[in-house]
Design a protein around this motif. Structure first.
Motif, PDB file in Angstrom:
ATOM      1  N   THR A   4      -0.592  36.208 -44.752  1.00 34.32           N
ATOM      2  CA  THR A   4      -1.018  34.888 -44.307  1.00 34.32           C
ATOM      3  C   THR A   4      -0.153  33.837 -44.949  1.00 34.32           C
ATOM      4  N   GLY A   5      -0.147  32.636 -44.354  1.00 37.06           N
ATOM      5  CA  GLY A   5       0.622  31.526 -44.890  1.00 37.06           C
ATOM      6  C   GLY A   5      -0.005  30.979 -46.145  1.00 37.06           C
ATOM      7  N   PRO A   6       0.655  30.045 -46.827  1.00 41.11           N
ATOM      8  CA  PRO A   6       0.145  29.490 -48.066  1.00 41.11           C
ATOM      9  C   PRO A   6      -1.075  28.642 -47.829  1.00 41.11           C
ATOM     10  N   GLU A   7      -1.939  28.556 -48.830  1.00 41.43           N
ATOM     11  CA  GLU A   7      -3.113  27.709 -48.731  1.00 41.43           C
ATOM     12  C   GLU A   7      -2.696  26.250 -48.901  1.00 41.43           C
ATOM     13  N   THR A   8      -3.337  25.371 -48.209  1.00 43.15           N
ATOM     14  CA  THR A   8      -3.059  23.949 -48.350  1.00 43.15           C
ATOM     15  C   THR A   8      -4.312  23.156 -48.089  1.00 43.15           C
ATOM     16  N   SER A   9      -4.453  22.039 -48.792  1.00 40.36           N
ATOM     17  CA  SER A   9      -5.653  21.226 -48.645  1.00 40.36           C
ATOM     18  C   SER A   9      -5.501  20.181 -47.551  1.00 40.36           C
ATOM     19  N   GLY A  10      -4.291  19.989 -47.043  1.00 44.00           N
ATOM     20  CA  GLY A  10      -4.046  18.996 -46.006  1.00 44.00           C
ATOM     21  C   GLY A  10      -3.080  19.537 -44.979  1.00 44.00           C
ATOM     22  N   PRO A  11      -2.541  18.670 -44.114  1.00 48.19           N
ATOM     23  CA  PRO A  11      -1.584  19.121 -43.102  1.00 48.19           C
ATOM     24  C   PRO A  11      -0.347  19.741 -43.733  1.00 48.19           C
ATOM     25  N   TYR A  12       0.163  20.790 -43.099  1.00 49.59           N
ATOM     26  CA  TYR A  12       1.391  21.411 -43.597  1.00 49.59           C
ATOM     27  C   TYR A  12       2.602  20.571 -43.211  1.00 49.59           C
ATOM     28  N   LEU A  13       2.549  19.975 -42.018  1.00 50.94           N
ATOM     29  CA  LEU A  13       3.609  19.064 -41.568  1.00 50.94           C
ATOM     30  C   LEU A  13       3.034  17.670 -41.405  1.00 50.94           C
ATOM     31  N   GLU A  14       3.685  16.689 -42.030  1.00 51.82           N
ATOM     32  CA  GLU A  14       3.276  15.295 -41.904  1.00 51.82           C
ATOM     33  C   GLU A  14       4.490  14.460 -41.501  1.00 51.82           C
ATOM     34  N   VAL A  15       4.440  13.894 -40.318  1.00 52.10           N
ATOM     35  CA  VAL A  15       5.497  13.005 -39.829  1.00 52.10           C
ATOM     36  C   VAL A  15       4.935  11.590 -39.792  1.00 52.10           C
ATOM     37  N   GLU A  16       5.602  10.677 -40.479  1.00 51.79           N
ATOM     38  CA  GLU A  16       5.106   9.302 -40.560  1.00 51.79           C
ATOM     39  C   GLU A  16       6.220   8.318 -40.216  1.00 51.79           C
ATOM     40  N   ASN A  17       5.956   7.504 -39.198  1.00 51.93           N
ATOM     41  CA  ASN A  17       6.862   6.413 -38.801  1.00 51.93           C
ATOM     42  C   ASN A  17       8.298   6.892 -38.602  1.00 51.93           C
ATOM     43  N   ILE A  24      18.256   8.031 -39.137  1.00 48.00           N
ATOM     44  CA  ILE A  24      16.895   8.552 -39.238  1.00 48.00           C
ATOM     45  C   ILE A  24      16.140   7.806 -40.324  1.00 48.00           C
ATOM     46  N   ASP A  25      14.995   7.249 -39.960  1.00 46.95           N
ATOM     47  CA  ASP A  25      14.127   6.545 -40.900  1.00 46.95           C
ATOM     48  C   ASP A  25      12.724   7.119 -40.795  1.00 46.95           C
ATOM     49  N   GLY A  26      11.919   6.859 -41.819  1.00 47.01           N
ATOM     50  CA  GLY A  26      10.558   7.358 -41.842  1.00 47.01           C
ATOM     51  C   GLY A  26      10.433   8.533 -42.803  1.00 47.01           C
ATOM     52  N   SER A  27       9.361   9.293 -42.648  1.00 49.52           N
ATOM     53  CA  SER A  27       9.085  10.390 -43.559  1.00 49.52           C
ATOM     54  C   SER A  27       8.699  11.648 -42.787  1.00 49.52           C
ATOM     55  N   ILE A  28       9.257  12.791 -43.226  1.00 51.63           N
ATOM     56  CA  ILE A  28       8.889  14.104 -42.684  1.00 51.63           C
ATOM     57  C   ILE A  28       8.641  15.021 -43.877  1.00 51.63           C
ATOM     58  N   LYS A  29       7.413  15.450 -44.047  1.00 48.61           N
ATOM     59  CA  LYS A  29       7.086  16.334 -45.163  1.00 48.61           C
ATOM     60  C   LYS A  29       6.647  17.693 -44.630  1.00 48.61           C
ATOM     61  N   VAL A  30       7.344  18.731 -45.085  1.00 51.68           N
ATOM     62  CA  VAL A  30       7.024  20.112 -44.715  1.00 51.68           C
ATOM     63  C   VAL A  30       6.531  20.826 -45.971  1.00 51.68           C
ATOM     64  N   GLY A  31       5.243  21.148 -46.000  1.00 48.09           N
ATOM     65  CA  GLY A  31       4.690  21.783 -47.186  1.00 48.09           C
ATOM     66  C   GLY A  31       4.855  20.939 -48.431  1.00 48.09           C
ATOM     67  N   GLY A  32       4.846  19.619 -48.265  1.00 50.43           N
ATOM     68  CA  GLY A  32       4.997  18.705 -49.394  1.00 50.43           C
ATOM     69  C   GLY A  32       6.427  18.320 -49.703  1.00 50.43           C
ATOM     70  N   THR A  33       7.408  18.974 -49.074  1.00 51.65           N
ATOM     71  CA  THR A  33       8.827  18.670 -49.303  1.00 51.65           C
ATOM     72  C   THR A  33       9.320  17.621 -48.314  1.00 51.65           C
ATOM     73  N   GLU A  34       9.903  16.544 -48.827  1.00 48.65           N
ATOM     74  CA  GLU A  34      10.435  15.494 -47.967  1.00 48.65           C
ATOM     75  C   GLU A  34      11.753  15.952 -47.347  1.00 48.65           C
ATOM     76  N   VAL A  35      11.818  15.952 -46.019  1.00 49.27           N
ATOM     77  CA  VAL A  35      13.000  16.425 -45.297  1.00 49.27           C
ATOM     78  C   VAL A  35      14.036  15.322 -45.140  1.00 49.27           C
ATOM     79  N   VAL A  36      13.597  14.093 -44.865  1.00 49.77           N
ATOM     80  CA  VAL A  36      14.535  12.985 -44.664  1.00 49.77           C
ATOM     81  C   VAL A  36      15.264  12.710 -45.978  1.00 49.77           C
ATOM     82  N   GLY A  37      16.589  12.843 -45.957  1.00 49.90           N
ATOM     83  CA  GLY A  37      17.382  12.631 -47.161  1.00 49.90           C
ATOM     84  C   GLY A  37      17.582  13.873 -48.004  1.00 49.90           C
ATOM     85  N   LEU A  38      17.009  15.002 -47.583  1.00 50.68           N
ATOM     86  CA  LEU A  38      17.156  16.239 -48.337  1.00 50.68           C
ATOM     87  C   LEU A  38      18.608  16.733 -48.256  1.00 50.68           C
TER      88      LEU A  38
END
Length: 355
Positions: free
Chosen positions: A2-15, A71-85
């Motif tokens: 199974t995938g990792p446990e998480t208390s919130g969304p695994y993917l969060e895209v904001e603005n 590219i502007d805004g925020s993309i978090k995958v499993g808590g890791t910020e993708v924009v600027g990575l």
């Protein structure tokens, strides 16, 4: 597994905003897009070609060339910020935490390399300690898991020796070979016959149950969305125009563009008086999008909004009149009533009383 446990969304895209400078001007591909996906859930993204579906999803994997994309805004995958990575960070993320099944499997698979070799390479990138022999065995296991017959023989064949449905299964095997927690499927059933389409969708659902992965499915087919998705995001002109639980959006849509998509789908359960009503006009130019609501030049209901609000003011993405979490971008005062009284009787008369 199974995938990792998480208390919130695994993917969060904001603005999220994606722009492409060109000789003709700035292409506004995606504008101020926000959504999230939890593990074990499926999000369907629908809209016409050019609405920003694939562009936004490619941004999640960091696939846009930074030299030609803004590219502007925020993309978090499993808590890791993708924009600027960094590029090294993106390579570790791709295929391991998030993977993508591309629309054209024949184009995505290299024609000069055996299918098994391509799967094994994708596995060894994230498991360098694994031998070539063990990586090939892992490829055979994945081909078998996605339902390809005689995987120990097929592993040494080239993409052109696979049928369309088998190539799509091989792409799914490549996407899942590292057990990613997020799988993005871009038109995974394009150009496949209906029986193979059903098999591919069943396979994705089975694998989701096994791995507890989050899935984003990008499609033009509302039937696929109704079958698979927990939530649905409707995009038009690079923006989200409606978002909510799948059943709520498909039974009580509150944005005229969503009405147009539903009106274009044949209803085989309806009587012979039901009609398919195409959306007039063409999608907007992303080089020079319309002012106000980007759908207003094609909207058959804009005359119901006082003044020139539709052509001058961009509507906010606001809660609809029904379920919690259902939001829409429209100036109409009571879209649900308009849909029930004017749109639904034309496209599905048999559903009016049931609704």
């Amino acid at each position: 597994m199974t995938g990792p446990e998480t208390s919130g969304p695994y993917l969060e895209v904001e603005n999220l905003t994606v722009r492409f400078p060109t000789a003709d001007g700035l292409v506004q591909a995606v504008t101020d897009l926000s959504y999230s996906v939890e593990l074990g859930k499926t999000l369907g993204i629908v809209g016409e070609s050019g609405s920003g579906k694939s562009v936004s999803s490619m941004a999640v994997l960091g696939l846009h060339d930074r030299r030609s994309a803004q590219i502007d805004g925020s993309i978090k995958v499993g808590g890791t910020e993708v924009v600027g990575l960094s590029e090294d960070g993106l390579r570790k993320l791709r295929g391991n935490s998030v993977a993508m099944i591309f629309q054209d499997a024949l184009a995505a698979l290299h024609p000069f390399y055996k299918v098994g070799a391509q799967l094994a390479e994708a596995y060894r990138v994230h498991h360098p300690e694994v031998s070539r022999r063990d990586a090939k065995q892992r490829a055979i296991e994945m081909l078998d898991r996605v339902g390809i017959p005689q995987p120990d023989r097929r592993v040494d064949q080239y993409p052109h020796q696979f049928s369309g449905g088998m190539r799509q299964r091989a792409m799914i095997a490549m996407g899942l070979i590292n057990d990613p927690s997020l799988l993005i499927a871009d038109e995974p059933t394009t150009a496949l016959d209906v029986t193979v389409q059903a098999q591919i969708l069943d396979l994705l659902q089975d694998l989701q149950r096994e791995f507890n992965s989050a899935i984003i499915i990008i499609t033009h087919d509302l039937g696929v969305v109704a079958e698979m998705a927990d939530d649905v995001l409707v995009m038009y002109g690079g923006r989200a125009v409606e978002y909510g639980a799948c059943k709520e959006v498909l039974t009580h849509p509150e944005m005229p563009y969503t009405w147009g998509l539903l009106s274009s789908v044949p209803d085989v359960t309806s009587d012979t008086d039901a009609r398919m009503i195409p959306i007039p006009g063409n999608p907007p130019s992303l080089l020079n999008p319309p002012s106000g609501c980007s759908f207003h030049p094609r909207c058959l209901h804009r005359h119901k909004v006082p003044g020139d609000l539709c052509s001058t003011t961009l509507p906010d993405l606001l809660p609809g009149g029904r379920g919690a979490g259902h939001v829409k971008r429209c100036h109409l005062a009571d879209p649900d009533a308009i849909y029930a009284a004017e749109v639904l009787p034309e496209i599905a008369p048999s559903l009016v009383e049931e609704r």
